[in-house]
Design an enzyme around this catalytic site. Structure first.
Site, short mmCIF file in Angstrom:
data_model
loop_
_atom_site.label_atom_id
_atom_site.label_comp_id
_atom_site.label_asym_id
_atom_site.label_seq_id
_atom_site.Cartn_x
_atom_site.Cartn_y
_atom_site.Cartn_z
N LYS A 128 0.84 -1.20 0.00
CA LYS A 128 0.00 0.00 0.00
C LYS A 128 0.87 1.25 0.00
CE LYS A 128 -0.43 -0.12 5.05
NZ LYS A 128 -1.34 -0.10 6.20
N TYR A 188 14.50 31.90 3.35
CA TYR A 188 13.32 32.68 3.70
C TYR A 188 13.30 33.04 5.18
CZ TYR A 188 11.14 31.58 -0.80
OH TYR A 188 10.84 31.48 -2.12
#
Length: 851
Positions: free
Chosen positions: A503, A745
């Site tokens: 999965k 940033y």
């Protein structure tokens, strides 16, 4: 090898039996041994050896192999219905493994060539391949393919010996006491090399001393032995076990210990190392070489080779010349996405018959939907005449259903004479000639295997065929994944089945590629989270049963169309699926044509809630559940394939009492259901951690999840597991940043000194969580940790490489992998490895490697 099948019976002490004496073929000549029923290439001339293991029995595949054309079998028990094998020859022995090794021992005894036997914890394959590089100009050499050093690998290797060979180089590995005695008998080496000793495969030995003693058995009849005295344990055991046995012990040291060969100086540059030695401490005779490596393991391996070459009488000048040309040993092939829907398998660093067969088998694993192209160079130093060598290649190409061949080199063109007239083949004398013609060639929707000797530079072809993608990649090591699968299989009782969870894109690794390997390895079931994951696997050609853990009503039609089996966890879901099947059955019955597949009953899996309290039926639901499962209006809508539950804390000792309550509750609920159903579906409750900690509750099946990818939550198996996933970025640019300046940033990255800042080609859009920024985590560059400075950006991340002067633009930065475990990243981010794996985005290309 070429032996009449009846002679093999005599060699192995077996009883020769034809299933029907008047139709048996005692004069059949055996040219190939077959150990794997999935790898039939030359059935008529193959002998299948039915090996038996703890969980697998080769005798189960006799009928399948007979139907594939195999007619010769070495067995320890005859099939129950011999009438199904009217043209078969059987050699009946007590133990097929021993008989196989006896055949290899007899074959070895027919040749008097010297054999170099190599053992140790690490470096066996590298030393073997480097000795081949250093000596192939002087001898026709036969050597172990890849890392064939086990109880089956060594016999297979030895059976390659022919009259043309002048020197053998074989490696031998063991995992428990008693094994080396068998390998020594098969190899009978006259020269030995002991590479080193370490913790690898330690679980089979009580201590390191015992392991050294066992490995030294390989050299008990050797005339020469090379080893390094710097490891005190090895030196002590050689002294105790081999001294005085009329052997020439050739020792070396890099630490100034008494030895025949003293390494007195090492001078390293960025990419090479000059080593100086004293051969004779009395005369002071010196020699030096330069090798194109700087790491300690490579220098150790090169020194082993150096000592042996010197004692073989190779001139110092020639040794130095050849050592300078040593090339890295390619230990893997790569699978990656190519142009125009192609899949590229790059195995372009060596080319011999055995490795070609291995690569073709790997190509076959990729499924049969795409056409197959092989780009093949000359096969060098085979020791065989062209007619024999390329005759075998031609048969391989036909048997493996290669659709197109592109040959590069002067010798491979011999195939023109022997391939069928309608075979799609074209030939070029050089790689450059092929590349010049490349724009006129069409590569579309096919699997392309590159198989070439290193000097043909097939990496240039790989670069042309591959998609030019984002420089951040996730390397998925299929060899490590296979190792982990086998480790967990070794924990299971005989007959216990295994469901493997793929999965979430196989925990980020790529579900279809992982599923192809698992199907090839004959796992019993696959598990996915949602129907669309199962649909993807079916479209990739996967035929294994697939359980869908979270079926949604909107996907019911897809479940039927793609033969997916839903987990049913509630009364409401069961009613909805029942109503859907009822409506589909009415439609099918009213249709003029019958459906191709039987609609009812549908296979389902029942999930019981035993304490996880996530999904599943509770005990008060069981009476109503049984009513819904019973046939209605004469129709049985469901077949319950398995009944299972999920452990909440299988890895945690402190919750063992609760886990045991779950086992008890599960069995009680299972007993109530089966009493009402009248049959007994498969039970499974153990996950990866539970497999290790609660073997008494394996029941009929277990579920393997994160353990397949190299993580053992229990900690009990971690030393035996290998790293599957490695996330790599690239240094895009390096800047010098002055003290007091800021990076990124928000100006959160502050330079407290003059710094070198590397900008890496990944960000949080690739799956590196922002929490890793501002020094929270350090990546690995050139073997050194580099702290992340400033915030992680969407597409880029900055790292401080001030203290890594060797760092350059274009170098790799490891986010996690073998040398920087994913657990360290998870711990620094306050999460778990599952989240790390499953957040790696789709734009990060997966590159699959096979060791």
């Amino acid at each position: 090898m070429r032996y009449p099948v009846q002679q093999i019976a005599e060699i192995t002490g077996g009883q020769f039996l034809g299933a029907a004496p008047n139709t048996s073929q005692p004069h059949t000549v055996i040219e190939h041994l077959l150990l794997d029923s999935r790898q039939v290439i030359f059935p008529a001339s193959s002998l299948y050896i039915a090996l038996q293991g703890r969980r697998h029995d080769g005798h189960e595949f006799l009928r399948e192999l007979y139907e594939s054309g195999v007619r010769n079998f070495l067995v320890s028990k005859l099939p129950a219905q011999t009438a199904h094998f009217p043209q078969a020859n059987f050699i009946l022995v007590k133990n097929t493994q021993i008989a196989f090794q006896t055949l290899a021992t007899w074959h070895r005894q027919q040749f008097s060539l010297p054999i170099i036997g190599i053992t140790g914890s690490n470096g066996k394959t590298i030393v073997k391949e480097w000795l081949f590089q250093l000596l192939y100009e002087d001898f026709h050499i036969v050597r172990s393919p890849k890392s064939y050093n086990s109880q089956t690998g060594v016999p297979l290797s030895v059976l390659q010996i022919t009259e043309e060979h002048q020197l053998g180089i074989f490696e031998a590995g063991i995992s428990q006491p008693g094994e080396m005695e068998k390998l020594e008998r098969i190899l009978a080496p006259s020269i030995g090399i002991f590479t080193n000793i370490g913790e690898a495969h330690q679980e089979g030995f009580p201590d390191l001393e015992t392991k050294v003693q066992e490995k030294l058995i390989l050299f008990k009849n050797c005339k020469k032995l090379v080893y390094c005295v710097d490891n005190e344990l090895v030196a002590e055991q050689v002294e105790a076990n081999l001294k005085g046995k009329n052997q020439q012990i050739l020792t070396w040291s890099a630490l100034g210990k008494p030895a025949d060969f003293q390494v007195i100086a090492k001078h390293q540059t960025d990419h090479s190392t000059q080593m100086e030695v004293i051969w004779d401490k009395h005369s002071g005779q010196k020699a030096s070489i330069i090798v194109p490596f700087t790491d300690a393991a490579s220098l150790e391996n090169a020194t082993h080779c150096w000592v042996l070459l010197h004692h073989l009488g190779i001139a110092d000048e020639l040794i130095a010349e050849r050592m300078a040309r040593l090339e890295p040993v390619a230990m893997r092939l790569e699978l990656k996405e190519g142009l125009n829907g192609c899949t590229i398998i790059n195995d372009s660093y060596n080319s011999d018959l055995t490795s070609l067969g291995i690569a073709l088998n790997f190509l076959e694993q990729q499924g049969k939907k795409l056409s197959r192209t092989l780009i093949l160079s000359d096969i060098l130093q085979s020791g065989q005449a062209a007619a024999q060598l390329y005759g075998t290649v031609a048969r391989l190409l036909v048997e493996k259903r290669i659709d197109r061949l592109i040959g590069i080199g002067k010798k491979v063109a011999y195939l023109k004479k022997i391939l069928p007239m309608d075979f799609d083949a074209r030939f070029y004398q050089t790689t450059q000639a092929f590349l010049e013609d490349f724009p006129q060639l069409i590569f579309r929707d096919e699997v392309v295997l590159l198989k070439g000797a290193r000097q043909f530079e097939f990496e240039r072809i790989a670069n042309q065929l591959a998609i030019k993608f984002h420089k951040t990649v996730l390397e998925v090591n299929l060899g490590a994944l296979l190792n982990n699968l086998r480790v967990y299989q070794s924990q299971l009782g005989p007959g216990t089945k295994m469901m493997v969870m793929v999965k979430a894109g196989a925990y980020g690794s790529g579900s279809s590629e992982v599923a192809k390997l698992l199907e090839f390895q004959n796992v019993d079931y696959l598990g996915v989270a949602y129907a669309d994951e199962g649909v993807e696997l079916r479209k990739a050609g996967i035929q294994l049963p697939i359980m869908v853990m979270n079926p949604e009503e909107a996907t019911f039609e897809a479940l039927l169309r793609y033969r997916l089996e839903p987990e049913i966890y509630s009364l409401g879901l069961l009613r909805n699926f029942h109503d859907f099947l009822k409506s589909q059955n009415l439609e099918e019955n009213s249709a003029e044509t019958k459906p191709e597949t039987k609609l009812l009953p549908q296979s389902i899996h029942l999930k019981l809630d035993t304490g996880m309290h996530r999904l599943g039926f509770e005990e008060q639901d069981l009476d109503e559940l049984l009513q819904l499962l019973l046939p209605a209006d004469g129709l049985a809508f469901f077949t319950v394939k398995t009944i299972f539950s999920h452990l909440a804390a299988s890895e945690a000792n402190e919750h063992d009492d609760f886990t045991k309550e779950q086992f008890t509750r599960f069995q009680r609920m299972y007993d109530q259901l089966t009493a009402g159903m009248g049959y007994f579906p498969i039970r499974h409750i153990l996950n990866s951690g539970g497999i290790v900690r609660f073997p008494e509750h394996q029941m009929e099946m277990v579920r393997l999840g994160i353990g397949l990818y190299g993580l053992d939550s229990s900690g009990l198996l971690q030393s035996r597991l290998q790293t599957v996933n490695t996330l790599k970025a690239t240094i895009s640019q390096i800047k010098n940043v002055g003290m007091g300046e800021t990076v990124g940033y928000g100006r959160l990255g502050k330079a407290l000194r003059p710094m070198r800042i590397a900008t890496l080609s990944l960000g949080y859009a690739d799956g590196l969580l922002r929490r890793a920024g501002n020094g929270q985590f350090s990546v690995l560059i050139n073997g050194h940790r580099a702290p992340i400075i400033g915030n992680v950006c969407m597409d880029m991340t900055m790292a401080d490489v001030t203290d890594i002067p060797t760092a350059q633009e274009g170098d790799a930065a490891i986010i996690f992998g073998k040398d920087l475990p994913v657990q360290m990243l998870a711990a620094s981010l306050g999460t778990i490895p599952y989240e790390i794996f499953t957040t790696i985005s789709e734009r990060v290309k997966r590159v699959y490697i096979q060791e």
